[in-house]
Scaffold this motif. Structure first.
Motif, PDB file in Angstrom:
ATOM      1  N   ASP A 123       0.779  -1.241   0.085  1.00 43.50           N
ATOM      2  CA  ASP A 123       0.133  -0.085  -0.019  1.00 43.50           C
ATOM      3  C   ASP A 123       0.794   1.221   0.066  1.00 43.50           C
ATOM      4  OD1 ASP A 123      -2.595   1.571   0.378  1.00 43.50           O
ATOM      5  OD2 ASP A 123      -1.608   1.944   2.476  1.00 43.50           O
ATOM      6  N   CYS A 124       1.778   1.302   0.770  1.00 41.71           N
ATOM      7  CA  CYS A 124       2.726   2.312   1.007  1.00 41.71           C
ATOM      8  C   CYS A 124       3.535   2.516  -0.467  1.00 41.71           C
ATOM      9  CB  CYS A 124       3.967   2.237   2.135  1.00 41.71           C
ATOM     10  SG  CYS A 124       3.081   2.296   3.587  1.00 41.71           S
ATOM     11  N   ALA A 125       3.903   1.463  -1.114  1.00 42.77           N
ATOM     12  CA  ALA A 125       4.708   1.724  -2.417  1.00 42.77           C
ATOM     13  C   ALA A 125       3.756   2.301  -3.528  1.00 42.77           C
ATOM     14  CB  ALA A 125       5.199   0.504  -2.800  1.00 42.77           C
ATOM     15  N   ALA A 126       2.213   1.717  -3.562  1.00 46.65           N
ATOM     16  CA  ALA A 126       1.347   1.979  -4.408  1.00 46.65           C
ATOM     17  C   ALA A 126       1.064   3.509  -4.253  1.00 46.65           C
ATOM     18  CB  ALA A 126       0.306   1.240  -4.284  1.00 46.65           C
ATOM     19  N   ARG A 127       1.105   4.066  -3.094  1.00 49.14           N
ATOM     20  CA  ARG A 127       0.413   5.639  -2.580  1.00 49.14           C
ATOM     21  C   ARG A 127       1.653   6.249  -3.004  1.00 49.14           C
ATOM     22  NH1 ARG A 127      -0.995   4.581   2.970  1.00 49.14           N
ATOM     23  NH2 ARG A 127      -0.478   6.776   3.288  1.00 49.14           N
ATOM     24  N   THR A 128       2.995   5.903  -3.111  1.00 45.98           N
ATOM     25  CA  THR A 128       4.244   6.900  -3.230  1.00 45.98           C
ATOM     26  C   THR A 128       4.779   6.727  -4.530  1.00 45.98           C
ATOM     27  OG1 THR A 128       5.269   5.506  -2.150  1.00 45.98           O
ATOM     28  CG2 THR A 128       4.444   6.985  -0.803  1.00 45.98           C
ATOM     29  N   GLU A 129       4.041   5.643  -5.464  1.00 39.38           N
ATOM     30  CA  GLU A 129       4.647   5.560  -6.903  1.00 39.38           C
ATOM     31  C   GLU A 129       4.903   6.752  -7.646  1.00 39.38           C
ATOM     32  OE1 GLU A 129       6.430   3.280  -9.563  1.00 39.38           O
ATOM     33  OE2 GLU A 129       5.714   2.348  -7.631  1.00 39.38           O
ATOM     34  N   LYS A 130       3.944   7.531  -7.841  1.00 38.71           N
ATOM     35  CA  LYS A 130       3.718   8.746  -8.722  1.00 38.71           C
ATOM     36  C   LYS A 130       4.339  10.168  -7.875  1.00 38.71           C
ATOM     37  CE  LYS A 130       0.888   6.263 -11.644  1.00 38.71           C
ATOM     38  NZ  LYS A 130      -0.582   6.175 -12.380  1.00 38.71           N
TER      39      LYS A 130
END
Length: 177
Positions: A123-130
């Motif tokens: 979740d943290c990776a997905a939320r900070t991807e962009k």
């Protein structure tokens, strides 16, 4: 039949008490409560099933504490209720096969600890991807790296807990020996 030597019996009882105490301390370090680990150790080392009253007396704990921890241990699959002929009380016995115990504990810890950690990392990776900026990119990469590591550890845990002891233990010993 040989009569038990009182000295030997006392030594056995003391060794068992030492083990139960140490298993309780180790349980705390592994994230389960001390009493739960001590109940497990008491049943694991007892030659016959025990009822709640016997466990309460041995460990000097309350009925509520004993019942809550027995339910939890049954839920983990480390204990099973068993019937004792002529008795109405519930008796419990522990899994005594060390490899099966290890597999049960590994699966349960994976479900309770590893899977939630993986979900947070993903979740943290997905939320900070962009997100833009060096700090955000560094954070995102750390989440991905940790997620990959935890995923590999999870796969290893799965393989070990599903494998036959005869195949896995020698391989593991070669890797870590």
């Amino acid at each position: 039949m040989m009569e038990a030597n009182p000295t030997t019996l006392t030594e056995l009882e003391q060794a068992r008490e030492d083990f139960i105490r140490q298993w309780g301390a180790m349980g705390s370090a592994w994230g389960i409560n001390r009493t739960m680990a001590m109940i497990h150790a008491a049943l694991m080392t007892n030659p016959t099933p025990m009822n709640t009253d016997q466990i309460m007396e041995m460990l000097e704990i309350s009925r509520g504490n004993a019942n809550a921890n027995l339910r939890e241990l049954v839920g983990w699959g480390l204990l099973r209720p068993t019937a004792v002929k002529g008795e109405r009380k519930d008796y419990y016995e522990a899994e005594k096969d060390v490899w099966k115990m290890f597999c049960v504990i590994t699966r349960e810890r994976k479900r309770r600890e590893i899977e939630p950690a993986m979900a947070v990392l993903d979740d943290c990776a997905a939320r900070t991807e962009k997100l833009k900026g060096a700090e955000a990119k560094e954070f995102n990469q750390m989440m991905k790296d940790l997620g990959e590591f935890v995923s590999v550890a999870s796969s290893v845990m799965d393989r070990i807990s599903r494998s036959e002891r005869s195949k896995v233990v020698p391989t593991a010993l070669k890797l870590f020996g």
